[in-house]
Design an enzyme around this catalytic site. Structure first.
Site, PDB file in Angstrom:
ATOM      1  N   TYR A 146      33.186  55.219 -38.657  1.00  9.39           N
ATOM      2  CA  TYR A 146      32.402  55.499 -37.585  1.00  9.39           C
ATOM      3  C   TYR A 146      30.901  55.671 -37.803  1.00  9.39           C
ATOM      4  CZ  TYR A 146      30.957  58.625 -34.029  1.00  9.39           C
ATOM      5  OH  TYR A 146      29.947  59.482 -33.163  1.00  9.39           O
ATOM      6  N   ASP A 239      26.490  52.621 -44.751  1.00  9.82           N
ATOM      7  CA  ASP A 239      26.171  53.536 -43.813  1.00  9.82           C
ATOM      8  C   ASP A 239      26.435  54.977 -44.893  1.00  9.82           C
ATOM      9  OD1 ASP A 239      26.469  55.850 -41.695  1.00  9.82           O
ATOM     10  OD2 ASP A 239      27.348  54.688 -40.283  1.00  9.82           O
ATOM     11  N   LYS A 267      21.467  62.388 -41.171  1.00  6.10           N
ATOM     12  CA  LYS A 267      21.172  64.061 -41.464  1.00  6.10           C
ATOM     13  C   LYS A 267      20.038  64.622 -42.829  1.00  6.10           C
ATOM     14  CE  LYS A 267      26.348  62.837 -40.178  1.00  6.10           C
ATOM     15  NZ  LYS A 267      27.030  63.983 -39.009  1.00  6.10           N
TER      16      LYS A 267
END
Ligand SMILES: Cc1ncc(COP(=O)(O)O)c(C=O)c1O
Ligand SMILES: N[C@H](C=O)CCC(=O)O
Length: 425
Positions: A146, A239, A267
Site C-alpha cells: 500500500y 516506500d 508518519k
C-alpha cells in the site's frame, strides 16, 4: 466495548458521524472497529481515553507515527514554542533545514529532500519523479503493498483497500492502471520478467510489508531488487512511510543494508503531525520544480508545525532508549501471543511492529495473508477492546509499540491477550 452506561457519547457521535461522513469516518479502516468506532478525547503515553472515559492500551498509535507514545512532552514543548511564532509563512523556515539535515544524516539514500504533507503525496511525487527522470512510463509495484490513496498505486493495494474489497479502486482510469505492473512480494523471477519485457521507470516497494499485516522481506529479495533495477536503469523506490525511523534511525535501508535511489517517508518524521517526504540522490531530487521539470508544490509543504514536531521526535530517538524499549515490548508481546494461540497461526514481527495471522502456516506474500481467518481476527480485536486493549481492527494493518510501552504496560497487555486468545483460538 464495555458500555457500562457510559458509551452513550461514542454511540451518539457515531450516529451523527454516519449522517455526516461516508461510512461515518474519514479514513476507511476506522470503520472496521467493532462493534462500532469509539471516539477518542485524548491520548497520553501508551493510552487512549475514549469519549466514554474508557482507557485503552494503544497498539495502533495513529497507524505508526507515534513511536514516542501519545503527547510526548518534548513534542508538546517544541510545538507550543512554534505556535507562539506562527505556523504558516509561505516562505522557507529554519525548521525545514534542520529536519532535512537530520533526515540526510540518518537515511543512507537521502542526499536531498522534498517535504510534502502525507505519505500519499510522497509516493505520488516519487513515482512522477521516476517517470520524469527516466523518461519512461511503466511502474512496478507488489501485490498487497500500500502506497497511499492516489491513482498510480491503487492497484492490488493492501490496507483498507483490501479490507474493504477494493484493491483496484473504481475511478482509477484504465489508462493509468495499464501503466502499473504487479508482482507477488518476495518474487524476483516475476520482477526480472517485467523489467526485461517492459520499459520500467520505477519499482516501488515496502521494504517490510506493513499493509497486509506484517510480512518481512527475504533479504535476497531486497538485494535482488537493487541489482535488477541497477541493471535495467530503473529507479528503485523504497516506500519507508512506515519503516522510516521505526526500524532504527536509518529505517529499513540501514537495517537491511540495501540503498534505494529514492525513499518516501511520512508518519514518524512528522512526530504525529501531517507530513511526507521524498528523498534521494541529488540529481533525481533536482528534477523537481523549480530546478527541474517534474512538478510538485504545496501550500503546506514543510509547514513549521510538522517540521518542529519531526525535529523534536528525531532528537528524542537519537538520545532515548526508544529502539531498545520498542523492540523489547514487541518481542515479549509477540512471543506471548505466539504461545497463547492454540490453532495453526503465524506471528510475523520485524523489530518493533508485528501482526498475527490465524489459521495459516506461513505468510510470505499477500496471497498467504488473504487466507488467514479475518473473521476470527476481528473477534479477537473486539474482545480485546472490551478488556481495554486496542489493536488494529483489520488483519491488514500492523501492531506498533512505542517508548511508552514499558514492562508494566506489556505485562498487563499480555494477560489480556492470553485471556482472549485462549478463549477464541
Ligand atoms: C507504506 C505506506 N506508504 C504510504 C502510505 C500513505 O501515507 P498517508 O496515509 O500519510 O497518505 C502509508 C499509510 O497510509 C503506508 O503505510
Ligand atoms: N495502513 C494505513 C497506513 O499505514 C492506515 C492509515 C489509514 O489508512 O487510515
Amino acid at each position: 466495548m464495555d458500555d457500562g452506561g457510559s458509551s452513550i457519547l461514542s454511540f451518539d457521535l457515531w450516529a451523527d458521524a454516519q449522517k455526516l461522513f461516508s461510512g461515518g469516518v474519514n479514513s476507511p479502516v476506522r470503520a472496521a472497529v467493532k462493534p462500532y468506532p469509539f471516539f477518542v478525547k485524548s491520548g497520553k503515553g501508551p493510552y487512549l481515553i475514549t469519549e466514554d472515559s474508557k482507557t485503552l492500551i494503544d497498539y495502533v498509535l495513529g497507524y505508526g507515527p507515534l513511536i514516542l507514545g501519545h503527547a510526548h512532552p518534548k513534542v508538546i514543548e517544541a510545538v507550543r514554542e512554534q505556535l507562539d511564532k506562527g505556523w504558516l509563512y509561505g516562505t522557507p523556515s529554519r525548521a525545514e533545514v534542520e529536519l532535512a539535515k537530520l533526515i540526510t544524516l540518518h537515511v543512507p539514500s537521502a542526499e536531498k529532500v522534498r517535504f510534502v504533507n502525507s505519505g500519499t503525496e510522497a509516493t505520488m511525487t516519487a513515482i512522477r519523479l521516476s517517470r520524469g527522470f527516466t523518461n519512461r512510463t511503466k511502474i512496478l509495484k507488489f501485490d498487497g503493498n500500500y502506497h497511499g490513496a492516489h491513482d498510480y498505486v491503487l492497484i492490488d493495494a493492501g490496507s483498507a483497500a483490501t479490507e474493504f474489497g477494493v484493491p483496484i479502486s473504481q475511478g482509477v482510469p484504465r489508462e493509468v492502471a495499464s501503466t502499473v505492473a504487479v508482482c507477488p512480494y518476495n518474487d524476483l523471477e516475476c520482477t526480472e520478467r517485467v523489467l526485461k519485457d517492459e520499459d520500467v521507470a520505477g519499482v516501488i516497494v515496502e521494504p517490510v510489508m506493513g499493509n497486509m499485516g506484517v510480512i518481512p522481506p527475504d533479504i535476497e529479495f531486497l538485494k535482488g531488487l537493487r541489482e535488477l533495477t541497477r541493471a535495467y536503469g530503473t529507479i528503485l523506490i523504497f516506500d519507508e512511510v512506515i519503516t522510516g525511523f521505526r526500524l532504527g534511525l536509518g529505517g529499513a535501508q540501514s537495517y537491511f543494508s540495501v540503498t534505494p535511489d529514492l525513499t518516501t517517508l511520512g508518519k514518524i518524521i512528522g512526530g504525529g503531525f501531517p507530513i511526507g517526504a521524498v528523498c534521494g540522490k541529488r540529481d533525481v531530487i533536482d528534477s523537481l520544480t523549480p530546478m527541474g521539470k517534474v512538478f510538485n508544490a504545496g501550500t503546506f509543504n514543510a509547514n513549521p508545525i510538522s517540521m518542529t514536531a519531526g525535529i523534536a521526535t528525531i532528537r528524542e530517538l537519537e538520545k532515548s532508549d526508544t529502539y531498545k524499549v520498542t523492540e523489547r515490548a514487541t518481542r515479549i508481546l509477540a512471543d506471548e501471543i505466539d504461545n497463547s494461540i492454540k490453532m495453526e497461526h503465524v506471528v510475523n514481527k520485524v523489530v518493533n511492529f508485528f501482526q498475527f495471522f490465524l489459521g495459516v502456516k506461513e505468510v510470505k506474500n499477500a496471497n498467504d495473508a488473504r487466507k488467514a481467518d479475518r473473521g476470527l481476527y476481528s473477534r479477537v480485536h473486539e474482545n480485546l477492546l472490551k478488556l481495554g486493549v486496542f489493536i488494529p481492527p483489520s488483519q491488514f494493518e500492523a501492531l506498533f509499540t512505542s517508548l511508552a510501552h514499558d514492562d508494566k504496560v506489556i505485562e498487563e497487555s499480555v494477560s489480556k491477550f492470553k485471556k482472549v486468545l485462549e478463549e477464541l483460538t
